[in-house]
Design a protein around this motif. Structure first.
Motif, PDB file in Angstrom:
ATOM      1  N   ALA A  41       1.045  -1.177   0.013  1.00 31.23           N
ATOM      2  CA  ALA A  41      -0.048   0.042   0.075  1.00 31.23           C
ATOM      3  C   ALA A  41       0.893   1.296   0.040  1.00 31.23           C
ATOM      4  O   ALA A  41       0.712   2.158  -0.742  1.00 31.23           O
ATOM      5  CB  ALA A  41      -0.896   0.071   1.158  1.00 31.23           C
ATOM      6  N   ASP A  42       1.882   1.019   0.674  1.00 33.49           N
ATOM      7  CA  ASP A  42       3.173   2.343   0.969  1.00 33.49           C
ATOM      8  C   ASP A  42       3.449   2.657  -0.442  1.00 33.49           C
ATOM      9  O   ASP A  42       3.674   3.727  -1.069  1.00 33.49           O
ATOM     10  CB  ASP A  42       4.104   2.262   1.657  1.00 33.49           C
ATOM     11  CG  ASP A  42       3.610   2.384   3.371  1.00 33.49           C
ATOM     12  OD1 ASP A  42       2.701   2.886   3.486  1.00 33.49           O
ATOM     13  OD2 ASP A  42       4.260   1.704   4.253  1.00 33.49           O
ATOM     14  N   VAL A  43       3.828   1.465  -1.090  1.00 32.40           N
ATOM     15  CA  VAL A  43       4.450   1.533  -2.481  1.00 32.40           C
ATOM     16  C   VAL A  43       3.241   2.251  -3.532  1.00 32.40           C
ATOM     17  O   VAL A  43       3.617   3.199  -4.481  1.00 32.40           O
ATOM     18  CB  VAL A  43       5.109   0.299  -3.088  1.00 32.40           C
ATOM     19  CG1 VAL A  43       5.481   0.319  -4.671  1.00 32.40           C
ATOM     20  CG2 VAL A  43       6.276  -0.085  -2.031  1.00 32.40           C
ATOM     21  N   ALA A  44       2.138   1.659  -3.342  1.00 30.02           N
ATOM     22  CA  ALA A  44       1.057   2.142  -4.505  1.00 30.02           C
ATOM     23  C   ALA A  44       0.863   3.543  -4.157  1.00 30.02           C
ATOM     24  O   ALA A  44       0.595   4.349  -5.022  1.00 30.02           O
ATOM     25  CB  ALA A  44      -0.249   1.147  -4.188  1.00 30.02           C
ATOM     26  N   GLY A  45       0.862   4.036  -2.813  1.00 31.03           N
ATOM     27  CA  GLY A  45       0.422   5.495  -2.619  1.00 31.03           C
ATOM     28  C   GLY A  45       1.628   6.397  -3.172  1.00 31.03           C
ATOM     29  O   GLY A  45       1.238   7.247  -3.746  1.00 31.03           O
ATOM     30  N   HIS A  46       2.785   5.756  -2.993  1.00 36.18           N
ATOM     31  CA  HIS A  46       3.842   6.752  -3.539  1.00 36.18           C
ATOM     32  C   HIS A  46       3.813   6.858  -4.921  1.00 36.18           C
ATOM     33  O   HIS A  46       4.246   7.960  -5.479  1.00 36.18           O
ATOM     34  CB  HIS A  46       5.379   6.093  -2.753  1.00 36.18           C
ATOM     35  CG  HIS A  46       6.532   6.935  -3.631  1.00 36.18           C
ATOM     36  ND1 HIS A  46       7.285   6.471  -4.298  1.00 36.18           N
ATOM     37  CD2 HIS A  46       6.947   7.986  -3.000  1.00 36.18           C
ATOM     38  CE1 HIS A  46       8.222   7.352  -4.457  1.00 36.18           C
ATOM     39  NE2 HIS A  46       8.013   8.639  -3.735  1.00 36.18           N
ATOM     40  N   ALA A  47       3.577   5.720  -5.596  1.00 30.28           N
ATOM     41  CA  ALA A  47       3.651   5.572  -6.905  1.00 30.28           C
ATOM     42  C   ALA A  47       2.426   6.636  -7.601  1.00 30.28           C
ATOM     43  O   ALA A  47       2.542   7.411  -8.579  1.00 30.28           O
ATOM     44  CB  ALA A  47       3.253   4.329  -7.656  1.00 30.28           C
ATOM     45  N   LEU A  48       1.318   6.792  -6.960  1.00 30.86           N
ATOM     46  CA  LEU A  48       0.019   7.506  -7.348  1.00 30.86           C
ATOM     47  C   LEU A  48       0.562   8.975  -7.131  1.00 30.86           C
ATOM     48  O   LEU A  48       0.100   9.507  -7.719  1.00 30.86           O
ATOM     49  CB  LEU A  48      -1.086   6.940  -6.624  1.00 30.86           C
ATOM     50  CG  LEU A  48      -1.474   5.527  -7.008  1.00 30.86           C
ATOM     51  CD1 LEU A  48      -3.077   5.495  -6.164  1.00 30.86           C
ATOM     52  CD2 LEU A  48      -1.887   5.749  -8.668  1.00 30.86           C
ATOM     53  N   ARG A  49       1.178   9.152  -5.991  1.00 26.87           N
ATOM     54  CA  ARG A  49       1.631  10.557  -5.603  1.00 26.87           C
ATOM     55  C   ARG A  49       2.266  11.130  -6.835  1.00 26.87           C
ATOM     56  O   ARG A  49       2.342  12.252  -7.098  1.00 26.87           O
ATOM     57  CB  ARG A  49       2.247  10.742  -4.194  1.00 26.87           C
ATOM     58  CG  ARG A  49       1.144  10.880  -3.097  1.00 26.87           C
ATOM     59  CD  ARG A  49       1.705  10.999  -1.743  1.00 26.87           C
ATOM     60  NE  ARG A  49       2.657  10.163  -1.500  1.00 26.87           N
ATOM     61  CZ  ARG A  49       2.281   9.099  -0.740  1.00 26.87           C
ATOM     62  NH1 ARG A  49       1.150   8.992  -0.430  1.00 26.87           N
ATOM     63  NH2 ARG A  49       3.303   8.141  -0.184  1.00 26.87           N
ATOM     64  N   MET A  50       3.549  10.328  -7.297  1.00 22.41           N
ATOM     65  CA  MET A  50       4.388  10.595  -8.311  1.00 22.41           C
ATOM     66  C   MET A  50       3.716  10.915  -9.469  1.00 22.41           C
ATOM     67  O   MET A  50       4.118  11.796 -10.186  1.00 22.41           O
ATOM     68  CB  MET A  50       5.421   9.603  -8.227  1.00 22.41           C
ATOM     69  CG  MET A  50       6.311   9.395  -7.262  1.00 22.41           C
ATOM     70  SD  MET A  50       7.192  10.863  -6.728  1.00 22.41           S
ATOM     71  CE  MET A  50       8.185  11.548  -8.200  1.00 22.41           C
ATOM     72  N   ARG A  51       2.595   9.908  -9.873  1.00 25.40           N
ATOM     73  CA  ARG A  51       2.096  10.222 -11.114  1.00 25.40           C
ATOM     74  C   ARG A  51       1.134  11.492 -11.291  1.00 25.40           C
ATOM     75  O   ARG A  51       0.981  12.034 -12.060  1.00 25.40           O
ATOM     76  CB  ARG A  51       1.120   8.848 -11.303  1.00 25.40           C
ATOM     77  CG  ARG A  51       0.483   8.905 -12.684  1.00 25.40           C
ATOM     78  CD  ARG A  51      -0.136   7.495 -12.957  1.00 25.40           C
ATOM     79  NE  ARG A  51       0.825   6.490 -13.337  1.00 25.40           N
ATOM     80  CZ  ARG A  51       1.547   6.326 -14.420  1.00 25.40           C
ATOM     81  NH1 ARG A  51       1.085   6.941 -15.440  1.00 25.40           N
ATOM     82  NH2 ARG A  51       2.158   5.254 -14.473  1.00 25.40           N
TER      83      ARG A  51
END
Length: 295
Positions: A41-51
């Protein structure tokens, strides 16, 4: 892990994909399913914030970090006010059904989540707030148990504030992890003590009979408690006039809801907000002209 990496923008994935994958493998090596889900979930959240361009290096991400504590204070104070209104409606008569119970539970979860986040458990607290908003959405959709004086209004009025409440919860959830406020309470005993104090304070505000103009305390006291919990570091991040205005406008919006603030108090709050924005703008311009002040 490949699926998670695909959430990142292509350029970012090419440059940092291997490092992210290695960090994930190190963090989840020998870990159980809950830990793997949390890391994922942390990785997915970081990815979405970067996108979405909400990383800590960008201006939108820094703005979110400045607004997030104030968004949670507003959510907590608003939830407290609505619980008080529902208590009043309940005592004036009416049937209590699943929808009403779910609505009360949603507001209490939002209040608890706001406290957790402001006390330093940001990730758990902000997601708890979002879960409370989801429960509120479900309750207003269900709409069962409506009857008696004021009951129908309690289900229709929240729909008018559901969008802004959801937006504030998303601001807290989307705050970049490395810009989240540092925990002000670092021990479990400290968190428990402040939680007990919060419960006593909220309970007193909700149960003590109040008459005009003291009814405003149901909104003012939770706001003051939340700002005290957020502390000086939250105010220090409001370095521009737009940030001050964006942080303060939700207080005005939700302060105008039933049972919150009266027109004179709202007018005074608006004047105070505008003055604060002007002061911050003037100080920023002086700092830009004077290297000793600005640096």
């Amino acid at each position: 892990m490949t699926t998670l990496l695909r959430l990142y923008p292509a350029a970012y994935r090419r440059e940092f994909g291997d490092e992210i994958a290695e960090a994930y493998r190190e963090a989840t090596r020998g870990a159980g399913a809950p830990a793997r889900m949390r890391e994922g979930a942390d990785v997915a959240g970081h990815a979405l914030r970067m996108r979405l361009g909400l990383g800590s290096a960008g201006r939108p991400g820094r703005l979110l970090a400045a607004l997030a504590p104030f968004a949670l204070v507003v959510v907590g104070a608003t939830a407290t006010g609505w619980v008080g209104l529902m208590r009043y409606a309940l005592f004036t008569g009416g049937q209590v059904g699943a929808g009403f119970v779910m609505l009360v539970a949603g507001y209490l979860v939002m209040l608890f989540g706001a406290f957790l986040a402001l006390a330093g458990r940001w990730s758990v607290g902000s997601w708890t707030v979002l879960a409370g908003v989801a429960a509120e959405i479900a309750a207003t959709t269900l709409r069962t148990g409506i009857g008696g004086i004021g009951m129908s209004a309690l289900f229709t009025t929240p729909m008018l504030v559901l969008g802004p409440t959801l937006a504030l919860a998303l601001v807290a959830v989307a705050c970049p992890p490395d810009l989240r406020p540092a925990p002000r309470i670092r021990t479990r005993a400290g968190v428990a003590a402040v939680l007990a104090w919060t419960l006593v304070l909220v309970g007193a505000v909700l149960t003590v009979p109040l008459v005009y103009p003291l009814t405003q305390l149901r909104f003012v006291v939770p706001v003051a408690a939340g700002l005290l919990l957020a502390g000086r570091p939250a105010f220090a991040r409001l370095r521009t006039a737009p940030a001050v205005l964006l942080a303060g406008l939700p207080f005005l919006y939700f302060g105008a809801m039933p049972g919150s603030l009266f027109p004179l108090a709202l007018a005074a709050l608006l004047v105070l907000l505008l003055v604060a924005a002007v002061v911050v703008s003037v100080r920023r311009r002086r700092g830009a002209r004077d290297p000793l002040v600005g640096g």
